[in-house]
Design an enzyme around this catalytic site. Structure first.
Site, PDB file in Angstrom:
ATOM      1  N   ARG A  62       0.835  -1.203   0.000  1.00 43.56           N
ATOM      2  CA  ARG A  62       0.000   0.000   0.000  1.00 43.56           C
ATOM      3  C   ARG A  62       0.871   1.255   0.000  1.00 43.56           C
ATOM      4  O   ARG A  62       0.537   2.250  -0.642  1.00 43.56           O
ATOM      5  CB  ARG A  62      -0.938  -0.001   1.217  1.00 43.56           C
ATOM      6  CG  ARG A  62      -1.982  -1.113   1.136  1.00 43.56           C
ATOM      7  CD  ARG A  62      -2.970  -1.019   2.265  1.00 43.56           C
ATOM      8  NE  ARG A  62      -3.728   0.218   2.182  1.00 43.56           N
ATOM      9  CZ  ARG A  62      -4.287   0.814   3.236  1.00 43.56           C
ATOM     10  NH1 ARG A  62      -4.156   0.308   4.442  1.00 43.56           N
ATOM     11  NH2 ARG A  62      -4.964   1.925   3.090  1.00 43.56           N
ATOM     12  N   GLN A  94      -9.380  10.024   7.345  1.00 39.49           N
ATOM     13  CA  GLN A  94      -9.171   8.641   7.807  1.00 39.49           C
ATOM     14  C   GLN A  94      -8.132   7.974   6.915  1.00 39.49           C
ATOM     15  O   GLN A  94      -7.741   6.841   7.163  1.00 39.49           O
ATOM     16  CB  GLN A  94     -10.480   7.863   7.714  1.00 39.49           C
ATOM     17  CG  GLN A  94     -11.585   8.429   8.589  1.00 39.49           C
ATOM     18  CD  GLN A  94     -12.939   7.844   8.198  1.00 39.49           C
ATOM     19  OE1 GLN A  94     -13.354   6.819   8.721  1.00 39.49           O
ATOM     20  NE2 GLN A  94     -13.624   8.481   7.274  1.00 39.49           N
ATOM     21  N   HIS A 112      -6.196   8.168  11.422  1.00 38.92           N
ATOM     22  CA  HIS A 112      -5.849   6.742  11.355  1.00 38.92           C
ATOM     23  C   HIS A 112      -4.370   6.525  11.031  1.00 38.92           C
ATOM     24  O   HIS A 112      -3.987   5.451  10.589  1.00 38.92           O
ATOM     25  CB  HIS A 112      -6.731   6.014  10.323  1.00 38.92           C
ATOM     26  CG  HIS A 112      -8.164   5.886  10.762  1.00 38.92           C
ATOM     27  ND1 HIS A 112      -9.184   5.494   9.925  1.00 38.92           N
ATOM     28  CD2 HIS A 112      -8.756   6.104  11.971  1.00 38.92           C
ATOM     29  CE1 HIS A 112     -10.329   5.466  10.594  1.00 38.92           C
ATOM     30  NE2 HIS A 112     -10.101   5.850  11.837  1.00 38.92           N
ATOM     31  N   CYS A 139      14.109  -0.254  16.247  1.00 38.42           N
ATOM     32  CA  CYS A 139      13.725   1.139  16.509  1.00 38.42           C
ATOM     33  C   CYS A 139      15.008   1.969  16.656  1.00 38.42           C
ATOM     34  O   CYS A 139      15.908   1.583  17.397  1.00 38.42           O
ATOM     35  CB  CYS A 139      12.906   1.204  17.796  1.00 38.42           C
ATOM     36  SG  CYS A 139      12.691   2.882  18.436  1.00 38.42           S
ATOM     37  N   GLY A 178     -16.552  10.919   0.764  1.00 36.98           N
ATOM     38  CA  GLY A 178     -15.970   9.624   0.401  1.00 36.98           C
ATOM     39  C   GLY A 178     -15.740   8.685   1.563  1.00 36.98           C
ATOM     40  O   GLY A 178     -14.728   7.996   1.607  1.00 36.98           O
ATOM     41  N   SER A 180     -17.796   5.671   4.102  1.00 27.71           N
ATOM     42  CA  SER A 180     -19.011   4.845   4.170  1.00 27.71           C
ATOM     43  C   SER A 180     -19.765   4.988   5.489  1.00 27.71           C
ATOM     44  O   SER A 180     -20.850   4.435   5.639  1.00 27.71           O
ATOM     45  CB  SER A 180     -18.643   3.374   3.952  1.00 27.71           C
ATOM     46  OG  SER A 180     -17.770   2.935   4.975  1.00 27.71           O
ATOM     47  N   ASN A 204     -20.718  11.901  -1.445  1.00 25.31           N
ATOM     48  CA  ASN A 204     -20.312  10.496  -1.526  1.00 25.31           C
ATOM     49  C   ASN A 204     -20.885   9.860  -2.787  1.00 25.31           C
ATOM     50  O   ASN A 204     -21.919  10.296  -3.294  1.00 25.31           O
ATOM     51  CB  ASN A 204     -20.833   9.744  -0.293  1.00 25.31           C
ATOM     52  CG  ASN A 204     -19.912   8.640   0.155  1.00 25.31           C
ATOM     53  OD1 ASN A 204     -18.697   8.766   0.059  1.00 25.31           O
ATOM     54  ND2 ASN A 204     -20.468   7.551   0.640  1.00 25.31           N
ATOM     55  N   LEU A 205     -20.221   8.819  -3.255  1.00 21.60           N
ATOM     56  CA  LEU A 205     -20.717   8.123  -4.440  1.00 21.60           C
ATOM     57  C   LEU A 205     -22.050   7.433  -4.114  1.00 21.60           C
ATOM     58  O   LEU A 205     -23.036   7.597  -4.816  1.00 21.60           O
ATOM     59  CB  LEU A 205     -19.675   7.096  -4.893  1.00 21.60           C
ATOM     60  CG  LEU A 205     -19.813   6.529  -6.286  1.00 21.60           C
ATOM     61  CD1 LEU A 205     -19.827   7.637  -7.334  1.00 21.60           C
ATOM     62  CD2 LEU A 205     -18.664   5.564  -6.572  1.00 21.60           C
ATOM     63  N   ALA A 222     -16.239  12.154  -6.167  1.00 22.01           N
ATOM     64  CA  ALA A 222     -15.650  13.313  -5.482  1.00 22.01           C
ATOM     65  C   ALA A 222     -14.921  14.238  -6.456  1.00 22.01           C
ATOM     66  O   ALA A 222     -14.928  15.458  -6.274  1.00 22.01           O
ATOM     67  CB  ALA A 222     -14.692  12.824  -4.403  1.00 22.01           C
TER      68      ALA A 222
HETATM   69  N1  APR Z   1     -16.083   9.625  -4.969  1.00 27.67           N
HETATM   70  C1  APR Z   1     -16.743   9.735  -3.792  1.00 27.67           C
HETATM   71  N2  APR Z   1     -17.009   8.694  -3.003  1.00 27.67           N
HETATM   72  C2  APR Z   1     -16.591   7.485  -3.410  1.00 27.67           C
HETATM   73  C3  APR Z   1     -15.888   7.285  -4.622  1.00 27.67           C
HETATM   74  C4  APR Z   1     -15.640   8.429  -5.413  1.00 27.67           C
HETATM   75  N3  APR Z   1     -14.996   8.352  -6.583  1.00 27.67           N
HETATM   76  N4  APR Z   1     -15.604   5.969  -4.735  1.00 27.67           N
HETATM   77  C5  APR Z   1     -16.105   5.367  -3.645  1.00 27.67           C
HETATM   78  N5  APR Z   1     -16.708   6.280  -2.844  1.00 27.67           N
HETATM   79  C6  APR Z   1     -17.376   6.071  -1.552  1.00 27.67           C
HETATM   80  C7  APR Z   1     -18.111   4.780  -1.434  1.00 27.67           C
HETATM   81  O1  APR Z   1     -19.455   4.930  -1.892  1.00 27.67           O
HETATM   82  C8  APR Z   1     -18.034   4.504   0.076  1.00 27.67           C
HETATM   83  O2  APR Z   1     -19.152   5.067   0.754  1.00 27.67           O
HETATM   84  O3  APR Z   1     -16.363   6.060  -0.582  1.00 27.67           O
HETATM   85  C9  APR Z   1     -16.777   5.251   0.509  1.00 27.67           C
HETATM   86  C10 APR Z   1     -15.614   4.347   0.889  1.00 27.67           C
HETATM   87  O4  APR Z   1     -15.945   3.631   2.039  1.00 27.67           O
HETATM   88  P1  APR Z   1     -14.913   2.660   2.757  1.00 27.67           P
HETATM   89  O5  APR Z   1     -14.263   1.782   1.762  1.00 27.67           O
HETATM   90  O6  APR Z   1     -15.622   2.025   3.891  1.00 27.67           O
HETATM   91  O7  APR Z   1     -13.768   3.674   3.293  1.00 27.67           O
HETATM   92  P2  APR Z   1     -13.759   4.579   4.599  1.00 27.67           P
HETATM   93  O8  APR Z   1     -15.115   5.073   4.950  1.00 27.67           O
HETATM   94  O9  APR Z   1     -12.689   5.587   4.393  1.00 27.67           O
HETATM   95  O10 APR Z   1     -13.288   3.534   5.688  1.00 27.67           O
HETATM   96  C11 APR Z   1     -13.074   3.969   7.008  1.00 27.67           C
HETATM   97  O11 APR Z   1     -12.199   1.825   7.566  1.00 27.67           O
HETATM   98  O12 APR Z   1     -10.912  -0.090   7.570  1.00 27.67           O
HETATM   99  C12 APR Z   1     -10.950   1.201   7.567  1.00 27.67           C
HETATM  100  O13 APR Z   1      -9.206   2.273   8.607  1.00 27.67           O
HETATM  101  C13 APR Z   1      -9.851   2.123   7.361  1.00 27.67           C
HETATM  102  O14 APR Z   1      -9.896   4.523   7.387  1.00 27.67           O
HETATM  103  C14 APR Z   1     -10.585   3.365   6.965  1.00 27.67           C
HETATM  104  C15 APR Z   1     -11.944   3.211   7.629  1.00 27.67           C
END
Ligand code: APR
Length: 236
Positions: A62, A94, A112, A139, A178, A180, A204-205, A222
Protein backbone atom coordinates in the site's frame (compact mmCIF):
# COMPACT_ATOMS: atom_id res chain seq x y z
CA UNK A 1 -19.48 51.43 10.42
CA UNK A 2 -19.52 48.15 8.54
CA UNK A 3 -20.65 44.96 10.15
CA UNK A 4 -18.55 41.98 9.23
CA UNK A 5 -19.91 38.44 9.35
CA UNK A 6 -17.60 36.10 11.21
CA UNK A 7 -16.03 33.82 8.61
CA UNK A 8 -17.39 30.33 9.06
CA UNK A 9 -15.29 27.50 10.33
CA UNK A 10 -15.44 24.47 8.07
CA UNK A 11 -14.52 20.98 9.26
CA UNK A 12 -14.14 18.30 6.59
CA UNK A 13 -13.87 14.55 7.15
CA UNK A 14 -12.51 12.51 4.27
CA UNK A 15 -12.36 8.77 3.61
CA UNK A 16 -11.08 6.34 1.02
CA UNK A 17 -13.60 7.58 -1.59
CA UNK A 18 -11.74 10.86 -2.05
CA UNK A 19 -8.63 8.96 -3.16
CA UNK A 20 -10.52 6.42 -5.30
CA UNK A 21 -10.08 8.46 -8.49
CA UNK A 22 -6.34 8.61 -7.76
CA UNK A 23 -6.28 4.82 -8.11
CA UNK A 24 -6.19 4.01 -4.39
CA UNK A 25 -8.67 1.23 -3.67
CA UNK A 26 -11.42 1.74 -1.11
CA UNK A 27 -12.14 -0.76 1.66
CA UNK A 28 -15.79 -1.72 1.41
CA UNK A 29 -16.78 -1.11 -2.22
CA UNK A 30 -17.03 -4.14 -4.53
CA UNK A 31 -13.51 -5.51 -5.00
CA UNK A 32 -12.28 -3.31 -2.14
CA UNK A 33 -9.39 -4.15 0.19
CA UNK A 34 -11.61 -5.85 2.76
CA UNK A 35 -12.91 -8.28 0.15
CA UNK A 36 -9.31 -9.32 -0.59
CA UNK A 37 -7.89 -9.40 2.95
CA UNK A 38 -9.35 -10.25 6.35
CA UNK A 39 -9.40 -7.23 8.65
CA UNK A 40 -8.39 -9.41 11.60
CA UNK A 41 -5.31 -10.64 9.70
CA UNK A 42 -3.88 -7.32 8.47
CA UNK A 43 -5.46 -4.53 10.50
CA UNK A 44 -5.41 -5.60 14.14
CA UNK A 45 -2.62 -5.79 16.76
CA UNK A 46 -3.45 -9.50 17.16
CA UNK A 47 -2.98 -10.10 13.42
CA UNK A 48 0.41 -8.37 13.58
CA UNK A 49 1.46 -10.50 16.56
CA UNK A 50 0.40 -13.69 14.71
CA UNK A 51 1.94 -12.94 11.32
CA UNK A 52 4.06 -9.78 11.16
CA UNK A 53 5.42 -10.67 7.70
CA UNK A 54 1.92 -10.71 6.19
CA UNK A 55 1.04 -7.37 7.81
CA UNK A 56 4.32 -5.68 6.79
CA UNK A 57 3.85 -6.92 3.22
CA UNK A 58 0.27 -5.59 3.11
CA UNK A 59 1.38 -2.11 4.21
CA UNK A 60 4.57 -2.19 2.08
CA UNK A 61 2.40 -2.75 -1.00
CA UNK A 62 0.00 0.00 0.00
CA UNK A 63 2.90 2.38 0.79
CA UNK A 64 4.41 1.73 -2.65
CA UNK A 65 1.04 2.23 -4.40
CA UNK A 66 0.41 5.46 -2.46
CA UNK A 67 3.84 6.81 -3.40
CA UNK A 68 2.93 6.47 -7.08
CA UNK A 69 -0.56 7.99 -6.78
CA UNK A 70 -1.34 11.57 -7.78
CA UNK A 71 -3.85 13.85 -6.08
CA UNK A 72 -7.10 14.32 -8.00
CA UNK A 73 -9.36 17.39 -8.48
CA UNK A 74 -11.12 16.69 -5.14
CA UNK A 75 -7.88 16.94 -3.13
CA UNK A 76 -6.89 20.03 -5.11
CA UNK A 77 -10.26 21.70 -4.56
CA UNK A 78 -9.99 21.24 -0.78
CA UNK A 79 -6.52 22.81 -0.87
CA UNK A 80 -8.00 25.74 -2.80
CA UNK A 81 -10.72 26.06 -0.17
CA UNK A 82 -8.07 26.17 2.57
CA UNK A 83 -6.19 28.91 0.69
CA UNK A 84 -9.14 31.08 -0.28
CA UNK A 85 -11.76 30.69 2.44
CA UNK A 86 -11.68 33.66 4.83
CA UNK A 87 -12.25 31.43 7.86
CA UNK A 88 -10.63 28.24 9.11
CA UNK A 89 -10.81 25.02 7.08
CA UNK A 90 -9.83 21.91 9.04
CA UNK A 91 -9.29 18.67 7.15
CA UNK A 92 -9.54 15.46 9.16
CA UNK A 93 -8.80 12.35 7.13
CA UNK A 94 -9.17 8.64 7.81
CA UNK A 95 -6.81 8.06 4.90
CA UNK A 96 -3.25 6.93 5.45
CA UNK A 97 -2.05 8.24 2.06
CA UNK A 98 -0.53 11.72 1.68
CA UNK A 99 -2.69 12.87 -1.23
CA UNK A 100 -4.20 15.84 0.60
CA UNK A 101 -0.70 17.17 1.23
CA UNK A 102 0.35 16.37 -2.36
CA UNK A 103 -2.69 18.35 -3.51
CA UNK A 104 -1.54 21.39 -1.53
CA UNK A 105 -3.37 21.06 1.79
CA UNK A 106 -1.73 21.93 5.07
CA UNK A 107 -2.13 20.77 8.66
CA UNK A 108 -4.14 17.70 7.69
CA UNK A 109 -5.18 15.67 10.73
CA UNK A 110 -4.52 11.97 10.05
CA UNK A 111 -6.76 10.25 12.59
CA UNK A 112 -5.85 6.74 11.35
CA UNK A 113 -2.11 7.44 11.03
CA UNK A 114 0.05 7.54 7.91
CA UNK A 115 1.69 4.98 5.63
CA UNK A 116 4.75 7.23 5.54
CA UNK A 117 5.29 6.74 9.27
CA UNK A 118 6.96 4.02 11.34
CA UNK A 119 6.09 3.49 15.00
CA UNK A 120 8.00 1.55 17.65
CA UNK A 121 5.58 -0.86 19.33
CA UNK A 122 7.87 -0.87 22.40
CA UNK A 123 8.71 2.77 23.15
CA UNK A 124 6.30 4.74 20.92
CA UNK A 125 9.07 6.49 18.99
CA UNK A 126 8.05 7.63 15.48
CA UNK A 127 10.18 8.01 12.36
CA UNK A 128 9.85 8.06 8.57
CA UNK A 129 9.00 4.60 7.27
CA UNK A 130 11.23 3.07 4.60
CA UNK A 131 9.44 2.16 1.36
CA UNK A 132 9.66 -1.45 2.45
CA UNK A 133 9.58 -2.20 6.18
CA UNK A 134 11.15 -5.49 7.28
CA UNK A 135 9.89 -7.71 10.10
CA UNK A 136 11.81 -7.02 13.29
CA UNK A 137 13.35 -3.79 12.01
CA UNK A 138 15.02 -2.09 15.00
CA UNK A 139 13.73 1.14 16.51
CA UNK A 140 16.32 3.93 16.06
CA UNK A 141 15.58 5.09 19.62
CA UNK A 142 15.36 1.99 21.82
CA UNK A 143 16.85 -0.60 19.41
CA UNK A 144 14.08 -3.13 20.07
CA UNK A 145 13.06 -5.02 16.91
CA UNK A 146 9.55 -3.61 17.07
CA UNK A 147 9.00 -1.35 14.05
CA UNK A 148 5.42 -1.32 12.80
CA UNK A 149 3.47 0.88 10.39
CA UNK A 150 2.19 4.04 12.11
CA UNK A 151 -1.41 3.26 11.22
CA UNK A 152 -4.31 2.84 13.62
CA UNK A 153 -5.62 -0.71 13.65
CA UNK A 154 -9.05 -1.95 14.73
CA UNK A 155 -9.13 -2.04 18.52
CA UNK A 156 -6.71 0.91 18.79
CA UNK A 157 -7.54 4.50 19.65
CA UNK A 158 -7.56 6.89 16.67
CA UNK A 159 -5.13 9.80 16.89
CA UNK A 160 -5.84 13.45 17.77
CA UNK A 161 -9.37 12.82 19.08
CA UNK A 162 -9.36 15.66 21.60
CA UNK A 163 -8.29 18.15 18.95
CA UNK A 164 -10.87 16.84 16.47
CA UNK A 165 -13.76 17.08 18.93
CA UNK A 166 -12.69 20.63 19.80
CA UNK A 167 -12.86 21.54 16.09
CA UNK A 168 -16.26 19.85 15.69
CA UNK A 169 -17.63 21.82 18.64
CA UNK A 170 -16.73 25.06 16.81
CA UNK A 171 -17.81 24.01 13.31
CA UNK A 172 -20.28 26.10 11.34
CA UNK A 173 -20.19 23.71 8.40
CA UNK A 174 -19.28 20.01 8.47
CA UNK A 175 -18.71 17.96 5.33
CA UNK A 176 -18.00 14.23 5.01
CA UNK A 177 -16.47 13.18 1.69
CA UNK A 178 -15.97 9.62 0.40
CA UNK A 179 -16.55 7.69 3.59
CA UNK A 180 -19.01 4.84 4.17
CA UNK A 181 -19.89 5.88 7.73
CA UNK A 182 -19.25 2.37 9.01
CA UNK A 183 -16.27 3.04 11.25
CA UNK A 184 -16.52 4.86 14.57
CA UNK A 185 -15.69 7.34 16.00
CA UNK A 186 -15.48 9.10 12.58
CA UNK A 187 -19.03 8.05 11.67
CA UNK A 188 -20.36 9.98 14.69
CA UNK A 189 -18.67 13.29 13.79
CA UNK A 190 -21.76 14.41 11.86
CA UNK A 191 -23.91 14.13 14.98
CA UNK A 192 -21.31 15.96 17.03
CA UNK A 193 -21.11 18.82 14.51
CA UNK A 194 -24.89 19.02 14.13
CA UNK A 195 -25.28 19.22 17.91
CA UNK A 196 -22.87 22.16 17.84
CA UNK A 197 -25.16 23.90 15.33
CA UNK A 198 -23.22 23.17 12.13
CA UNK A 199 -24.84 22.68 8.74
CA UNK A 200 -23.93 19.16 7.61
CA UNK A 201 -23.35 17.85 4.10
CA UNK A 202 -22.35 14.45 2.70
CA UNK A 203 -20.54 14.18 -0.64
CA UNK A 204 -20.31 10.50 -1.53
CA UNK A 205 -20.72 8.12 -4.44
CA UNK A 206 -23.27 6.00 -2.56
CA UNK A 207 -25.27 7.02 0.50
CA UNK A 208 -23.27 6.25 3.65
CA UNK A 209 -24.57 4.27 6.61
CA UNK A 210 -25.21 7.57 8.42
CA UNK A 211 -26.66 9.56 5.50
CA UNK A 212 -29.85 10.30 7.44
CA UNK A 213 -27.81 12.31 9.96
CA UNK A 214 -26.89 14.88 7.29
CA UNK A 215 -28.94 17.96 6.41
CA UNK A 216 -27.79 17.87 2.78
CA UNK A 217 -26.32 15.24 0.46
CA UNK A 218 -24.58 15.43 -2.90
CA UNK A 219 -24.18 12.09 -4.65
CA UNK A 220 -21.47 11.51 -7.24
CA UNK A 221 -17.74 11.03 -7.69
CA UNK A 222 -15.65 13.31 -5.48
CA UNK A 223 -13.57 14.47 -8.47
CA UNK A 224 -16.70 16.23 -9.71
CA UNK A 225 -18.80 17.01 -6.66
CA UNK A 226 -16.01 18.47 -4.51
CA UNK A 227 -14.68 21.06 -7.00
CA UNK A 228 -18.29 22.12 -7.71
CA UNK A 229 -19.08 22.46 -3.99
CA UNK A 230 -15.89 24.44 -3.35
CA UNK A 231 -16.61 26.81 -6.27
CA UNK A 232 -20.09 27.35 -4.86
CA UNK A 233 -18.73 28.13 -1.39
CA UNK A 234 -16.16 30.55 -2.78
CA UNK A 235 -18.71 32.11 -5.12
CA UNK A 236 -16.58 31.54 -8.21
N1 APR B 1 -16.08 9.62 -4.97
C1 APR B 1 -16.74 9.74 -3.79
N2 APR B 1 -17.01 8.69 -3.00
C2 APR B 1 -16.59 7.48 -3.41
C3 APR B 1 -15.89 7.29 -4.62
C4 APR B 1 -15.64 8.43 -5.41
N3 APR B 1 -15.00 8.35 -6.58
N4 APR B 1 -15.60 5.97 -4.73
C5 APR B 1 -16.10 5.37 -3.64
N5 APR B 1 -16.71 6.28 -2.84
C6 APR B 1 -17.38 6.07 -1.55
C7 APR B 1 -18.11 4.78 -1.43
O1 APR B 1 -19.45 4.93 -1.89
C8 APR B 1 -18.03 4.50 0.08
O2 APR B 1 -19.15 5.07 0.75
O3 APR B 1 -16.36 6.06 -0.58
C9 APR B 1 -16.78 5.25 0.51
C10 APR B 1 -15.61 4.35 0.89
O4 APR B 1 -15.95 3.63 2.04
P1 APR B 1 -14.91 2.66 2.76
O5 APR B 1 -14.26 1.78 1.76
O6 APR B 1 -15.62 2.03 3.89
O7 APR B 1 -13.77 3.67 3.29
P2 APR B 1 -13.76 4.58 4.60
O8 APR B 1 -15.11 5.07 4.95
O9 APR B 1 -12.69 5.59 4.39
O10 APR B 1 -13.29 3.53 5.69
C11 APR B 1 -13.07 3.97 7.01
O11 APR B 1 -12.20 1.82 7.57
O12 APR B 1 -10.91 -0.09 7.57
C12 APR B 1 -10.95 1.20 7.57
O13 APR B 1 -9.21 2.27 8.61
C13 APR B 1 -9.85 2.12 7.36
O14 APR B 1 -9.90 4.52 7.39
C14 APR B 1 -10.59 3.36 6.97
C15 APR B 1 -11.94 3.21 7.63
Amino acid sequence: MTSQRRPEKIVILTGAGISAESGMGTFRDEGGLWSQHRIEDVATPEGFARNPALVQEFYNQRRQAAAKAEPNPAHQALARLQREWPGEVVIVTQNVDALHEAGGSESVIHMHGELAGALCATCGHRWAAPESMAVGEPCPQCANPSARPDVVWFGEMPYHMEEIFAHLAEADLFAAIGTSGQVYPAAAFVQEAAAAGAHTIELNLDPSAVVSDFAETRPGPAGQTVPAWVSELLGS
